[in-house]
Design a protein around this motif. Structure first.
Motif, PDB file in Angstrom:
ATOM      1  N   GLU A  61       0.827  -1.202   0.000  1.00 49.06           N
ATOM      2  CA  GLU A  61       0.000   0.000   0.000  1.00 49.06           C
ATOM      3  C   GLU A  61       0.868   1.261   0.000  1.00 49.06           C
ATOM      4  O   GLU A  61       0.415   2.334   0.396  1.00 49.06           O
ATOM      5  CB  GLU A  61      -0.924  -0.006   1.221  1.00 49.06           C
ATOM      6  CG  GLU A  61      -1.894  -1.179   1.237  1.00 49.06           C
ATOM      7  CD  GLU A  61      -2.724  -1.240   2.512  1.00 49.06           C
ATOM      8  OE1 GLU A  61      -2.547  -0.349   3.363  1.00 49.06           O
ATOM      9  OE2 GLU A  61      -3.530  -2.168   2.647  1.00 49.06           O
ATOM     10  N   LEU A  62       2.084   1.121  -0.466  1.00 48.46           N
ATOM     11  CA  LEU A  62       3.043   2.217  -0.424  1.00 48.46           C
ATOM     12  C   LEU A  62       2.536   3.453  -1.164  1.00 48.46           C
ATOM     13  O   LEU A  62       2.058   3.370  -2.289  1.00 48.46           O
ATOM     14  CB  LEU A  62       4.360   1.755  -1.057  1.00 48.46           C
ATOM     15  CG  LEU A  62       5.581   2.656  -0.864  1.00 48.46           C
ATOM     16  CD1 LEU A  62       5.954   2.726   0.615  1.00 48.46           C
ATOM     17  CD2 LEU A  62       6.750   2.109  -1.674  1.00 48.46           C
ATOM     18  N   ASP A  63       2.661   4.605  -0.524  1.00 49.00           N
ATOM     19  CA  ASP A  63       2.236   5.872  -1.120  1.00 49.00           C
ATOM     20  C   ASP A  63       3.472   6.736  -1.394  1.00 49.00           C
ATOM     21  O   ASP A  63       4.084   7.249  -0.467  1.00 49.00           O
ATOM     22  CB  ASP A  63       1.296   6.607  -0.164  1.00 49.00           C
ATOM     23  CG  ASP A  63       0.818   7.933  -0.734  1.00 49.00           C
ATOM     24  OD1 ASP A  63       1.114   8.217  -1.910  1.00 49.00           O
ATOM     25  OD2 ASP A  63       0.150   8.676   0.009  1.00 49.00           O
ATOM     26  N   PRO A  64       3.859   6.907  -2.669  1.00 49.11           N
ATOM     27  CA  PRO A  64       5.043   7.711  -3.011  1.00 49.11           C
ATOM     28  C   PRO A  64       4.981   9.139  -2.476  1.00 49.11           C
ATOM     29  O   PRO A  64       6.027   9.783  -2.328  1.00 49.11           O
ATOM     30  CB  PRO A  64       5.029   7.689  -4.545  1.00 49.11           C
ATOM     31  CG  PRO A  64       4.350   6.413  -4.891  1.00 49.11           C
ATOM     32  CD  PRO A  64       3.255   6.280  -3.865  1.00 49.11           C
ATOM     33  N   GLU A  65       3.784   9.618  -2.191  1.00 42.99           N
ATOM     34  CA  GLU A  65       3.648  10.978  -1.657  1.00 42.99           C
ATOM     35  C   GLU A  65       4.294  11.102  -0.278  1.00 42.99           C
ATOM     36  O   GLU A  65       4.602  12.215   0.170  1.00 42.99           O
ATOM     37  CB  GLU A  65       2.160  11.354  -1.567  1.00 42.99           C
ATOM     38  CG  GLU A  65       1.447  11.463  -2.909  1.00 42.99           C
ATOM     39  CD  GLU A  65       2.024  12.578  -3.769  1.00 42.99           C
ATOM     40  OE1 GLU A  65       2.388  13.622  -3.218  1.00 42.99           O
ATOM     41  OE2 GLU A  65       2.106  12.387  -5.003  1.00 42.99           O
ATOM     42  N   ARG A  66       4.508   9.972   0.371  1.00 45.31           N
ATOM     43  CA  ARG A  66       5.099   9.989   1.711  1.00 45.31           C
ATOM     44  C   ARG A  66       6.624  10.099   1.677  1.00 45.31           C
ATOM     45  O   ARG A  66       7.258  10.339   2.700  1.00 45.31           O
ATOM     46  CB  ARG A  66       4.719   8.705   2.465  1.00 45.31           C
ATOM     47  CG  ARG A  66       3.235   8.560   2.738  1.00 45.31           C
ATOM     48  CD  ARG A  66       2.912   7.166   3.266  1.00 45.31           C
ATOM     49  NE  ARG A  66       3.618   6.876   4.500  1.00 45.31           N
ATOM     50  CZ  ARG A  66       3.132   7.091   5.713  1.00 45.31           C
ATOM     51  NH1 ARG A  66       1.921   7.607   5.849  1.00 45.31           N
ATOM     52  NH2 ARG A  66       3.834   6.783   6.795  1.00 45.31           N
ATOM     53  N   PHE A  67       7.217   9.912   0.501  1.00 45.31           N
ATOM     54  CA  PHE A  67       8.670   9.853   0.413  1.00 45.31           C
ATOM     55  C   PHE A  67       9.354  11.159   0.832  1.00 45.31           C
ATOM     56  O   PHE A  67      10.519  11.164   1.206  1.00 45.31           O
ATOM     57  CB  PHE A  67       9.108   9.493  -1.007  1.00 45.31           C
ATOM     58  CG  PHE A  67       8.734   8.095  -1.437  1.00 45.31           C
ATOM     59  CD1 PHE A  67       8.210   7.184  -0.541  1.00 45.31           C
ATOM     60  CD2 PHE A  67       8.907   7.698  -2.755  1.00 45.31           C
ATOM     61  CE1 PHE A  67       7.850   5.903  -0.935  1.00 45.31           C
ATOM     62  CE2 PHE A  67       8.553   6.411  -3.167  1.00 45.31           C
ATOM     63  CZ  PHE A  67       8.015   5.517  -2.254  1.00 45.31           C
TER      64      PHE A  67
END
Length: 209
Positions: A61-67
């Motif tokens: 469920e990885l969200d690239p916006e969190r990077f």
């Protein structure tokens, strides 16, 4: 072109990756941030970092916006990332994400600990960046203090050595240089010198083609 940069934490590979990507007009991915994001998700939920099933669920469920979250750069999250990244199923869940990033045009620079050996074994250029552990501890301590963290250099060094041992001896995707990787010792190079050395390696490989 795909440029794979591997090596231990605080060796300077992240900075080299960004600068190389800018130099060649490629996209850049610090793959360590992916595992940090997974670990941080578990930490926020108060979950057990040793729960592989929960770690896999977070990876899927990885969200690239969190990077871009600055908390991902902290020592605490980095240590947690080393734990979850040792799970084979977590690494499997994130392989396709990294490989797709590498495959998209116009080119990419990926840095991590298994790029040249597992994620992109056919990368055009592979660079394995190393640095003396004490130098790495100094860098990590300065980075932590710049963020307002209370960091002790000896404790940081102990954590670095422990993480290296864990990553080098894990059963899945252990930290090691690919057979065709070019080693770059970044112990006593400033940023500019390190970038020049990395560009020289890339250009030397391109010249042979």
């Amino acid at each position: 072109m795909i440029i794979a940069i591997d090596g231990p934490a605080a060796s300077g590979k992240g900075t080299l990756g960004k600068r190389l990507a800018h130099h060649y007009g490629y996209r850049h991915l610090d793959t360590g941030v992916i595992y940090r994001a997974v670990a941080h998700t578990l930490m926020e939920a108060g979950a057990d970092l040793n729960d592989e099933a929960l770690a896999v669920a977070a990876a899927l469920e990885l969200d690239p916006e969190r990077f871009g979250n600055p908390v991902l750069k902290t020592q605490k999250v980095g240590d947690a990332a080393s734990v979850v990244s040792a799970f084979p199923r977590v690494r499997e869940a994130l392989v396709s994400f990294q490989r797709q990033f590498a495959a998209d045009p116009p080119g990419a620079v990926l840095d991590g600990r298994d790029i040249g050996t597992v994620i992109c074994p056919d990368a055009d250029v592979k660079i394995f960046v190393i640095a003396d552990p004490r130098v790495r501890a100094q860098r990590r301590t300065l980075e932590a203090r710049s963020r307002g963290e209370d960091a002790d250099e000896d404790a940081v060094l102990a954590d670095i050595l422990k993480r290296d041992e864990r990553d080098q001896n894990r059963s899945t995707a252990p930290l090691r240089a690919a057979p065709d990787a070019h080693t770059l010792d970044n112990s006593y190079l400033d940023i500019e010198a390190g970038v020049r050395a990395a560009i020289a390696i890339v250009e030397a490989v391109r010249a042979k083609r």
